[in-house]
Design a protein around this motif. Structure first.
Motif, PDB file in Angstrom:
ATOM      1  N   GLY A   1      -2.270 -15.829  -0.742  1.00 43.82           N
ATOM      2  CA  GLY A   1      -1.123 -15.871   0.163  1.00 43.82           C
ATOM      3  C   GLY A   1       0.036 -14.998  -0.255  1.00 43.82           C
ATOM      4  O   GLY A   1       1.184 -15.266   0.104  1.00 43.82           O
ATOM      5  N   ALA A   2      -0.229 -13.920  -1.018  1.00 41.37           N
ATOM      6  CA  ALA A   2       0.829 -12.956  -1.316  1.00 41.37           C
ATOM      7  C   ALA A   2       1.199 -12.228  -0.021  1.00 41.37           C
ATOM      8  O   ALA A   2       0.379 -12.137   0.894  1.00 41.37           O
ATOM      9  CB  ALA A   2       0.357 -11.975  -2.377  1.00 41.37           C
ATOM     10  N   PRO A   3       2.429 -11.734   0.051  1.00 41.10           N
ATOM     11  CA  PRO A   3       2.895 -11.132   1.312  1.00 41.10           C
ATOM     12  C   PRO A   3       2.352  -9.721   1.534  1.00 41.10           C
ATOM     13  O   PRO A   3       3.096  -8.749   1.608  1.00 41.10           O
ATOM     14  CB  PRO A   3       4.419 -11.129   1.139  1.00 41.10           C
ATOM     15  CG  PRO A   3       4.633 -11.061  -0.334  1.00 41.10           C
ATOM     16  CD  PRO A   3       3.481 -11.775  -0.972  1.00 41.10           C
ATOM     17  N   VAL A   4       1.025  -9.621   1.641  1.00 40.70           N
ATOM     18  CA  VAL A   4       0.395  -8.305   1.722  1.00 40.70           C
ATOM     19  C   VAL A   4       0.654  -7.602   3.059  1.00 40.70           C
ATOM     20  O   VAL A   4       0.815  -6.394   3.117  1.00 40.70           O
ATOM     21  CB  VAL A   4      -1.122  -8.407   1.443  1.00 40.70           C
ATOM     22  CG1 VAL A   4      -1.367  -8.545  -0.043  1.00 40.70           C
ATOM     23  CG2 VAL A   4      -1.763  -9.568   2.196  1.00 40.70           C
ATOM     24  N   GLY A   5       0.709  -8.391   4.126  1.00 38.17           N
ATOM     25  CA  GLY A   5       0.923  -7.782   5.442  1.00 38.17           C
ATOM     26  C   GLY A   5       2.264  -7.077   5.512  1.00 38.17           C
ATOM     27  O   GLY A   5       2.388  -5.959   6.021  1.00 38.17           O
ATOM     28  N   ARG A   6       3.268  -7.728   4.976  1.00 37.68           N
ATOM     29  CA  ARG A   6       4.604  -7.153   4.998  1.00 37.68           C
ATOM     30  C   ARG A   6       4.692  -5.903   4.134  1.00 37.68           C
ATOM     31  O   ARG A   6       5.422  -4.971   4.436  1.00 37.68           O
ATOM     32  CB  ARG A   6       5.612  -8.193   4.499  1.00 37.68           C
ATOM     33  CG  ARG A   6       5.926  -9.246   5.541  1.00 37.68           C
ATOM     34  CD  ARG A   6       6.540  -8.605   6.776  1.00 37.68           C
ATOM     35  NE  ARG A   6       7.343  -9.577   7.504  1.00 37.68           N
ATOM     36  CZ  ARG A   6       8.162  -9.252   8.504  1.00 37.68           C
ATOM     37  NH1 ARG A   6       8.266  -8.005   8.914  1.00 37.68           N
ATOM     38  NH2 ARG A   6       8.862 -10.181   9.114  1.00 37.68           N
ATOM     39  N   ALA A   7       3.945  -5.902   3.015  1.00 38.22           N
ATOM     40  CA  ALA A   7       3.961  -4.725   2.150  1.00 38.22           C
ATOM     41  C   ALA A   7       3.444  -3.508   2.918  1.00 38.22           C
ATOM     42  O   ALA A   7       4.045  -2.442   2.906  1.00 38.22           O
ATOM     43  CB  ALA A   7       3.111  -4.968   0.914  1.00 38.22           C
ATOM     44  N   LEU A   8       2.343  -3.713   3.623  1.00 43.30           N
ATOM     45  CA  LEU A   8       1.764  -2.623   4.407  1.00 43.30           C
ATOM     46  C   LEU A   8       2.758  -2.069   5.402  1.00 43.30           C
ATOM     47  O   LEU A   8       2.878  -0.869   5.608  1.00 43.30           O
ATOM     48  CB  LEU A   8       0.588  -3.141   5.236  1.00 43.30           C
ATOM     49  CG  LEU A   8      -0.747  -3.350   4.576  1.00 43.30           C
ATOM     50  CD1 LEU A   8      -1.806  -3.429   5.668  1.00 43.30           C
ATOM     51  CD2 LEU A   8      -1.033  -2.222   3.622  1.00 43.30           C
ATOM     52  N   ASP A   9       3.466  -2.996   6.029  1.00 44.86           N
ATOM     53  CA  ASP A   9       4.377  -2.606   7.096  1.00 44.86           C
ATOM     54  C   ASP A   9       5.648  -1.962   6.555  1.00 44.86           C
ATOM     55  O   ASP A   9       6.437  -1.414   7.294  1.00 44.86           O
ATOM     56  CB  ASP A   9       4.727  -3.860   7.911  1.00 44.86           C
ATOM     57  CG  ASP A   9       5.349  -3.489   9.247  1.00 44.86           C
ATOM     58  OD1 ASP A   9       4.963  -2.428   9.793  1.00 44.86           O
ATOM     59  OD2 ASP A   9       6.222  -4.221   9.725  1.00 44.86           O
TER      60      ASP A   9
ATOM     61  N   SER B   1      -5.465  -3.237   4.801  1.00 48.54           N
ATOM     62  CA  SER B   1      -5.147  -1.816   4.752  1.00 48.54           C
ATOM     63  C   SER B   1      -4.977  -1.262   6.149  1.00 48.54           C
ATOM     64  O   SER B   1      -5.401  -1.870   7.137  1.00 48.54           O
ATOM     65  CB  SER B   1      -6.241  -1.053   4.007  1.00 48.54           C
ATOM     66  OG  SER B   1      -7.472  -1.271   4.658  1.00 48.54           O
ATOM     67  N   GLY B   2      -4.341  -0.135   6.198  1.00 46.14           N
ATOM     68  CA  GLY B   2      -4.119   0.540   7.476  1.00 46.14           C
ATOM     69  C   GLY B   2      -4.058   2.031   7.224  1.00 46.14           C
ATOM     70  O   GLY B   2      -3.685   2.482   6.146  1.00 46.14           O
ATOM     71  N   GLU B   3      -4.471   2.789   8.230  1.00 42.49           N
ATOM     72  CA  GLU B   3      -4.509   4.239   8.050  1.00 42.49           C
ATOM     73  C   GLU B   3      -4.331   4.906   9.399  1.00 42.49           C
ATOM     74  O   GLU B   3      -4.783   4.381  10.417  1.00 42.49           O
ATOM     75  CB  GLU B   3      -5.867   4.632   7.447  1.00 42.49           C
ATOM     76  CG  GLU B   3      -5.974   6.101   7.130  1.00 42.49           C
ATOM     77  CD  GLU B   3      -7.219   6.431   6.280  1.00 42.49           C
ATOM     78  OE1 GLU B   3      -7.992   5.501   5.980  1.00 42.49           O
ATOM     79  OE2 GLU B   3      -7.381   7.607   5.950  1.00 42.49           O
ATOM     80  N   ARG B   4      -3.642   6.027   9.397  1.00 48.78           N
ATOM     81  CA  ARG B   4      -3.635   6.852  10.607  1.00 48.78           C
ATOM     82  C   ARG B   4      -3.551   8.314  10.208  1.00 48.78           C
ATOM     83  O   ARG B   4      -3.055   8.638   9.134  1.00 48.78           O
ATOM     84  CB  ARG B   4      -2.502   6.443  11.543  1.00 48.78           C
ATOM     85  CG  ARG B   4      -1.143   6.923  11.122  1.00 48.78           C
ATOM     86  CD  ARG B   4      -0.104   6.630  12.228  1.00 48.78           C
ATOM     87  NE  ARG B   4       1.205   7.010  11.764  1.00 48.78           N
ATOM     88  CZ  ARG B   4       2.318   6.356  12.066  1.00 48.78           C
ATOM     89  NH1 ARG B   4       2.277   5.275  12.824  1.00 48.78           N
ATOM     90  NH2 ARG B   4       3.470   6.787  11.619  1.00 48.78           N
ATOM     91  N   GLY B   5      -4.031   9.173  11.072  1.00 54.36           N
ATOM     92  CA  GLY B   5      -4.041  10.600  10.771  1.00 54.36           C
ATOM     93  C   GLY B   5      -5.127  10.936   9.773  1.00 54.36           C
ATOM     94  O   GLY B   5      -6.116  10.221   9.629  1.00 54.36           O
ATOM     95  N   ASN B   6      -4.906  12.030   9.046  1.00 55.44           N
ATOM     96  CA  ASN B   6      -5.902  12.533   8.117  1.00 55.44           C
ATOM     97  C   ASN B   6      -5.192  12.903   6.813  1.00 55.44           C
ATOM     98  O   ASN B   6      -4.465  13.890   6.742  1.00 55.44           O
ATOM     99  CB  ASN B   6      -6.567  13.766   8.751  1.00 55.44           C
ATOM    100  CG  ASN B   6      -7.615  14.369   7.833  1.00 55.44           C
ATOM    101  OD1 ASN B   6      -7.528  14.278   6.608  1.00 55.44           O
ATOM    102  ND2 ASN B   6      -8.610  14.988   8.441  1.00 55.44           N
ATOM    103  N   LEU B   7      -5.399  12.050   5.799  1.00 57.67           N
ATOM    104  CA  LEU B   7      -4.660  12.224   4.548  1.00 57.67           C
ATOM    105  C   LEU B   7      -4.906  13.585   3.901  1.00 57.67           C
ATOM    106  O   LEU B   7      -3.983  14.205   3.380  1.00 57.67           O
ATOM    107  CB  LEU B   7      -5.050  11.118   3.560  1.00 57.67           C
ATOM    108  CG  LEU B   7      -4.395   9.757   3.759  1.00 57.67           C
ATOM    109  CD1 LEU B   7      -4.840   8.827   2.641  1.00 57.67           C
ATOM    110  CD2 LEU B   7      -2.886   9.865   3.790  1.00 57.67           C
ATOM    111  N   VAL B   8      -6.166  14.013   3.930  1.00 56.20           N
ATOM    112  CA  VAL B   8      -6.495  15.297   3.285  1.00 56.20           C
ATOM    113  C   VAL B   8      -5.676  16.406   3.922  1.00 56.20           C
ATOM    114  O   VAL B   8      -5.037  17.216   3.246  1.00 56.20           O
ATOM    115  CB  VAL B   8      -8.011  15.579   3.410  1.00 56.20           C
ATOM    116  CG1 VAL B   8      -8.349  16.954   2.832  1.00 56.20           C
ATOM    117  CG2 VAL B   8      -8.816  14.488   2.713  1.00 56.20           C
ATOM    118  N   GLN B   9      -5.644  16.380   5.235  1.00 57.31           N
ATOM    119  CA  GLN B   9      -4.873  17.393   5.952  1.00 57.31           C
ATOM    120  C   GLN B   9      -3.386  17.253   5.627  1.00 57.31           C
ATOM    121  O   GLN B   9      -2.690  18.224   5.341  1.00 57.31           O
ATOM    122  CB  GLN B   9      -5.100  17.225   7.457  1.00 57.31           C
ATOM    123  CG  GLN B   9      -4.483  18.361   8.269  1.00 57.31           C
ATOM    124  CD  GLN B   9      -4.437  18.010   9.762  1.00 57.31           C
ATOM    125  OE1 GLN B   9      -5.297  17.269  10.244  1.00 57.31           O
ATOM    126  NE2 GLN B   9      -3.454  18.535  10.463  1.00 57.31           N
TER     127      GLN B   9
END
Lengths: 160, 288, 767
Positions: free
Chosen positions: C343-351, C187-195
């Motif tokens: 080994g599903a392509p999870v990294g690419r999905a995030l990106d 997972s990855g996150e930036r900023g503030n989702l609530v805001q």
């Protein structure tokens, strides 16, 4: 398995081969006559990669038994260019970049050859339906259709 | 497995009767070779009927059209007269597989494979076709509906094989049509299909109608009520609506990889109407 | 040297060969049947291998008895898991793409359990195909069947059957004491989702699902292995990367790398699936055991049952947008089916989810979940099409709700140079805005639509690969040139290698013959995958050609007895510096080739690189479809692909990539899917019922090549092959939605699903 001695004409040459009852023309071409230009994509008549001409008609060589081929005339991709000169379809496939991996190409060229014999001036739709039994996963068919139509035009022009 | 290529009906029957183990008849081979490859069948004998003259002929007499069981789809499509008489039947056979398949596949083989989704069958039923069977006790002729018993099962007894299919010479102002639903444009097995034959009188009123649907039951079904809905009338929305409902009512399809019960039931009605409309229109365009 | 070249990527095309249409070097062989693919090699004494596969989706292997098979006349060798070395599980920290030899060993040959219908259990080598087929029927396997699970979301529930008792979710919160089908969540996150969501005027939240789809290459996996008594092994195989195959095989089978020589055959399509190994280790072990060459060719049914499809998915996404079109927040979560092993392509999905857009507040999570299906393999932009579909579908819906043009909505939020993706990639010069503008200006965008027709639009992002590539450019004494690379050519890359070499050397492409060298003849190269070949291997070719030029300049300097600095290279000639002008005549490459053989020896240039500096590529698509309202049947009627390719080295083959990717996307969106019965046995194991588009299913595919060169490549190349598939399913699905006036959230959009959706929208289906 009974064995069959079969004589047939392949690309204009008389050939003889021995095959089991269950062996297909595709098996015979690839493993007995070493004509590996005919490709095996599915073995069930769904992909068209093994298309050759039998007595002038396009067939799936995976759906014909070797034993059924007595006295038949078979044309494979190896016989398409004559005397070192490419058939117009072969040339147009190169000119139009109508192949990528190339494994479906021999079957498509044979199907197209049969198609243009029946219809020398096919529409785009006729070409598409004519080639519906030949899967290509690389090209999206666009350039194949253009190449076939252009080859048809060239062949018509040569005739006149 | 042994391969045999008899050259007479008699020789073929004798091979079928005397075969030790399982014997399979081979015509175009577009189903049989696939089944062999997938090991769905493992016969001891393969009896190729293509070298028997009677299976390779198309003949037309005053009463009927006879299409040999080993006549290919391509040959049938190229025949100048059959298509004029029964365009729907010829189109149905023409829909089986690719050009390559058409060079080999036969109407007889399509029938004997006895798939619930066979393209030729609803059209043959609509045209009131008959199966010409040769066997140790001579020739017999039965209706398509009686010939097909269950998926993969026919009325052929041991020693028998299909020599030809017979279609009646259609009455004046009669035409047929066959339509199927597939998700792609080619290369699929019918998810639902409908064949119809319509006869009109001089005023354009229907005097005879047959409608059959495929891939919606273990064998193709004749929609018996179609005749009552269509005969003595003109083609209007009300009748089409009744027809769609009557068609859906005879459907007993299954859910499988090719379609769902709900879809097949609904679309059978749609295709039935479209096939009837097309046959009707063709009949109107005929003056004989 | 070559100052002109270095600057030329920004100065438009004044190239002689780059960007030109030239006859493809392998073309004649491929239209005459001469080209040799995986199954086309026959060696003396060669045996034929066949694999016994599990009919069960999940079962313990109690026993395997191969004695009857071994006793059959013509059978020369049998292999089970006992012949494939076991390896320990990989341990954390895990890289983004995991290669676990513990899993690989078990996928190649089931060890204690079978984990999917089609899982390999044993294999034989026999004197003929027919004997091999008979022999596998004589192998007796006792199974103890176990409950199975197919859906990635259901597999995460507490009562789901567990595939691997040894697998515990990495970094799971809170409980890791129980084994789990979820291998990990990235997972990855930036900023503030609530805001972010509080700033939005419109919030759209949707759920999606998709089924696994197969790469559908026409040539089944095929290889020939020949092991010698001295421990060396030769392997001929249809692969996207023979160096990578060698690496996997040497480690899996404990072979010395230098003794395993792998030759890449011509390859009949791969689309990612031929980046790993399936039959190769088994063929090698059979060859070692029998002392004879062994050919292993899969049937089409084996290809579908046992080689990796792309992951099926479940996804939920929530996006907030202001009424002016500014995207304020995005939150997405996706569950990917890894198949039997992680080994599903999870990294690419995030990106992928949010990367085309500059959004302040975002979060994305992707779960790598094991289920009883074949282990997924890469498929053209792995992980991207499904994530892109979710985001693009929501944006199209949002554009509709707030009443803004869908392309304007994208333009308002489009990423530019200097923006950063969720993964932290800071973009250099990128061409999203150019792609969007070209799309908006295309006649297709505003063309009128007929009855029952709908138009779809979507744009996709892809960061293509770089990495290890090697090349040799060999000057022959007649002035002709061989260019050797380690990158199998699937779609015409030899043309591009040749064009770049010709451009550098200043000679006609006709004088250059490119080849694919085997693993013993060239240093390491990654696969032809990740849209990396023309970029990375192309760079190596350019470097190697420049190496040749340096040597030729040195040779001319020696011959002329002047300093190397006083020799420049221009248009295929060594040219003495100005002060010698008139005194010394230039020497052509051909003349120098002759000189070399007399003076200093043969000349070749080499390059081994780890290419970096790749830049993002964007691809937009416009799709028109017609939907039959009575049957739900979809007919694609117009399709335009607009892609930033950096620079098209071989424009006709670039178009081919765009067209091919688009049609794969049509198949993915409309009809392709893995269909299982209640026992989790695959029902559509052939091309009849795995419905890939045929020629009559699709229209001509128009292409618009946008060229925003990547300054990090000598010719400005960006990866071309994958982006067209990233946005295609989304665009097609959007067109269907537009035609029927309702949202569609479960791929493929088969006629039954569409008919049901129409029925739910309009009480009485329109005529």
């Amino acid at each position: 398995m009974s064995k069959h001695f079969v004589s047939a004409i392949v690309n204009g040459d008389e050939v003889e081969f021995r095959c089991d009852s269950g062996e297909t023309l595709l098996d015979v071409l690839r493993t007995k006559l070493y004509l590996t230009g005919t490709k095996n994509g599915c073995g069930t008549g769904d992909c068209g990669a093994c298309t050759v001409l039998m007595n002038g008609r396009a067939i799936n060589s995976c759906l014909v038994l070797g034993a059924e081929c007595s006295d038949m005339s078979i044309e494979t991709i190896e016989g398409m260019a004559v005397g070192g000169e490419l058939h117009p379809l072969q040339q147009k496939f190169l000119d139009h970049a109508a192949l990528q991996c190339g494994v479906c190409t021999p079957g498509i060229l044979n199907m197209a050859k049969a198609l243009l014999k029946e219809n020398s001036n096919p529409s785009e739709t006729e070409v598409r339906f004519g080639l519906a039994g030949n899967l290509c996963r690389c090209t999206g068919y666009d350039k194949i259709v253009r190449a076939v139509m252009d080859a048809a035009a060239e062949m018509r022009a040569r005739r006149t | 497995m042994d391969y045999h290529a008899p050259e007479s009906i008699h020789a073929a029957i004798s091979l079928l009767v005397n075969a030790e183990g399982d014997a399979r008849v081979l015509a175009g081979g577009t189903d049989v070779l696939v089944q062999l490859r997938e090991e769905m069948i493992e016969p001891n004998h393969l009896i190729d009927i293509k070298n028997i003259a009677e299976t390779r002929n198309i003949s037309i007499c005053a009463k009927e059209v006879r299409v040999g069981a080993a006549v290919t789809g391509a040959e049938l499509g190229e025949h100048p007269k059959v298509k004029a008489l029964w365009p729907g039947v010829v189109e149905a056979v023409g829909l089986i597989g690719s050009h390559q398949i058409q060079s080999r596949a036969t109407m007889g083989g399509n029938l004997c494979n006895a798939s619930p989704a066979a393209d030729s069958v609803p059209a043959l039923i609509a045209a009131d076709g008959k199966v010409v069977i040769a066997g140790p006790n001579g020739e017999r002729k039965i209706s398509i509906e009686d010939f097909l018993i269950a998926p993969g099962k026919t009325a052929l007894a041991i020693g028998e094989f299909v020599v030809a299919l017979a279609l009646p010479i259609p009455p004046t102002r009669t035409a047929d049509a066959y339509l199927r639903f597939i998700p792609r444009t080619e290369m699929d097995i019918a998810v639902v299909s409908a064949g119809s034959a319509i006869t009109l009188d001089e005023d354009g009123k229907c005097t005879h109608a047959r409608l059959a649907v495929g891939a919606v039951a273990p064998t193709a079904r004749l929609v018996k009520s179609a005749s009552g809905i269509l005969v003595d009338g003109l083609l209007d929305d009300d009748r089409l609506e009744q027809l769609a409902q009557a068609t859906s009512a005879v459907c007993e399809p299954i859910d499988d990889k090719r379609g769902t019960v709900a879809f097949r039931t609904q679309v059978a009605g749609v295709l039935a109407c479209r096939a009837v409309k097309l046959a009707w229109q063709r009949a109107m365009e005929r003056d004989i | 040297m070559n100052e002109k070249r270095k600057n030329s990527t920004r100065s438009g095309s004044n190239f002689k060969w780059v960007g030109e249409v030239t006859p493809r070097p392998d073309g004649v062989d491929k239209v005459t049947g001469r080209a040799r693919y995986g199954d086309d090699l026959k060696l003396p004494g060669m045996l034929h291998a066949r694999v016994l596969r599990s009919p069960h989706a999940h079962a313990k292997i109690v026993s395997i008895d191969t004695s009857k098979a071994s006793a059959l006349e013509g059978v020369k060798g049998v292999v089970t898991y006992r012949d494939i070395p076991d390896h320990p599980l990989a341990t954390p920290p895990y890289p983004p793409i995991i290669q676990d030899f513990h899993d690989l060993s078990r996928n190649v040959m089931a060890r204690d359990k079978v984990l999917y219908d089609g899982h390999a259990v044993a294999a034989v080598a026999a004197t003929s195909e027919a004997v091999a087929r008979e022999a596998i029927k004589l192998i007796q396997v006792k199974y103890e069947t176990l409950p199975h699970v197919l859906d990635p979301f259901e597999a995460t529930l507490s009562d789901a059957p567990i595939l691997h008792e040894y697998q515990f979710t990495e970094g799971a919160d809170p409980d890791t004491s129980k084994p789990s089908n979820t291998f990990r969540t990235l997972s990855g996150e930036r900023g503030n989702l609530v805001q972010g969501f509080s700033e939005a005027d419109v919030i759209i939240e949707r759920e999606f699902s998709s089924q696994p789809v197969h790469q559908g290459f026409i040539e089944p996996m095929a290889c020939v292995a020949s092991a010698s008594e001295d421990g060396s092994v030769e392997l001929w195989t249809s692969t996207q990367g023979h160096f990578v195959a060698r690496g996997l095989l040497s480690k899996l089978l404990n072979l010395e790398i230098s003794k395993l020589r792998v030759t890449a055959s011509e390859i009949g399509g791969g689309f990612g699936a031929k980046t790993t190994i399936y039959g190769e280790p088994v063929a090698i072990r059979l060859s070692q055991k029998t002392g004879r060459p062994v050919r292993m060719t899969f049937t089409r049914s084996e290809v579908f049952r046992a080689t990796g499809p792309a992951a099926g998915s479940r996804c939920r996404i929530k996006v907030g947008i202001k009424s002016d079109g500014t995207i304020t927040a995005g939150d997405a979560e996706i569950w990917y089916q890894a198949g039997a092993f992680k080994g599903a392509p999870v990294g690419r999905a995030l990106d992928t989810f949010f990367s085309p857009y500059n959004i302040k507040h975002i979060r994305a999570a992707a779960h790598d979940v094991c289920v009883n299906r074949p282990k997924v393999a890469a498929y053209r932009a792995p992980g991207a099409p499904m994530a892109t579909w979710a985001m693009e579908a929501v944006l199209n819906e949002a554009a509709d709700v707030i009443g803004i043009d869908p392309i304007d909505l994208r333009l308002r939020n489009a990423v530019k140079e200097g923006d950063t993706s969720l993964k932290g990639t800071k973009h250099g010069r990128i061409g999203l805005i150019e792609v969007l503008e070209a799309t908006k200006n295309h006649a297709h965008y505003t063309a009128p639509l007929g009855r029952n027709e709908g138009r779809g639009f979507a744009v996709g992002y892809w960061l293509h690969g770089g990495g290890l590539s090697s090349a040799s450019v060999i000057l022959q004494d007649d002035g002709t040139v061989n260019v050797a690379t380690g990158s199998p050519d699937i779609g015409g890359s030899r043309s591009s290698m040749r064009a770049m070499a010709a451009e550098e050397l200043g000679i006609d492409v006709k004088l250059i013959k490119p080849i694919i060298a085997d693993t013993g003849s060239l240093p390491y190269s990654y696969q032809t995958a990740g849209s990396r070949t023309t970029y990375a291997t192309g760079m190596a070719v350019v470097n190697a050609a420049r190496d040749v030029i340096d040597r030729l300049r040195a040779l001319a300097a020696t011959k002329w007895d002047i300093g190397v600095k006083d020799v420049r290279w221009d248009d295929g000639h060594a040219i003495p510096a100005d002060k010698y002008e008139g005194e010394i005549s230039p020497l052509s490459l051909k003349e120098l080739a002759e000189v070399a053989m007399k003076m200093g020896g043969a000349i070749a240039g080499h390059s081994e690189i780890n290419a970096s500096g790749q830049g993002a590529a964007f691809c937009a698509q416009l799709v028109d479809v017609c939907v039959d309202p009575e049957t739900g049947r979809v007919t694609p009627i117009r399709h335009t692909v607009i892609e930033d390719v950096g620079r098209a080295i071989s424009p006709d083959y670039v178009e081919g990539q765009m067209q091919g990717g688009a049609v794969q996307g049509i198949g993915w969106a409309l009809n392709e899917e893995y269909i299982y019965n209640e026992n989790a046995q695959l029902q559509n194991t052939g091309f009849l019922d795995y419905r890939m588009p045929v020629a009559s299913d699709v229209p001509m595919i128009d292409t618009v090549i946008v060229e925003v060169p990547n300054p990090n490549h000598p010719y400005g190349v960006r990866g071309v092959g994958e982006p067209p598939l990233v946005s295609a399913p989304a665009a097609v699905a959007n067109a269907v939605e537009n035609a029927i006036g309702t949202t569609m959230s479960h791929l493929p959009l088969t006629p039954p699903k569409i008919l049901r959706a129409i029925g739910e929208t309009i009480p009485e289906a329109a005529e």
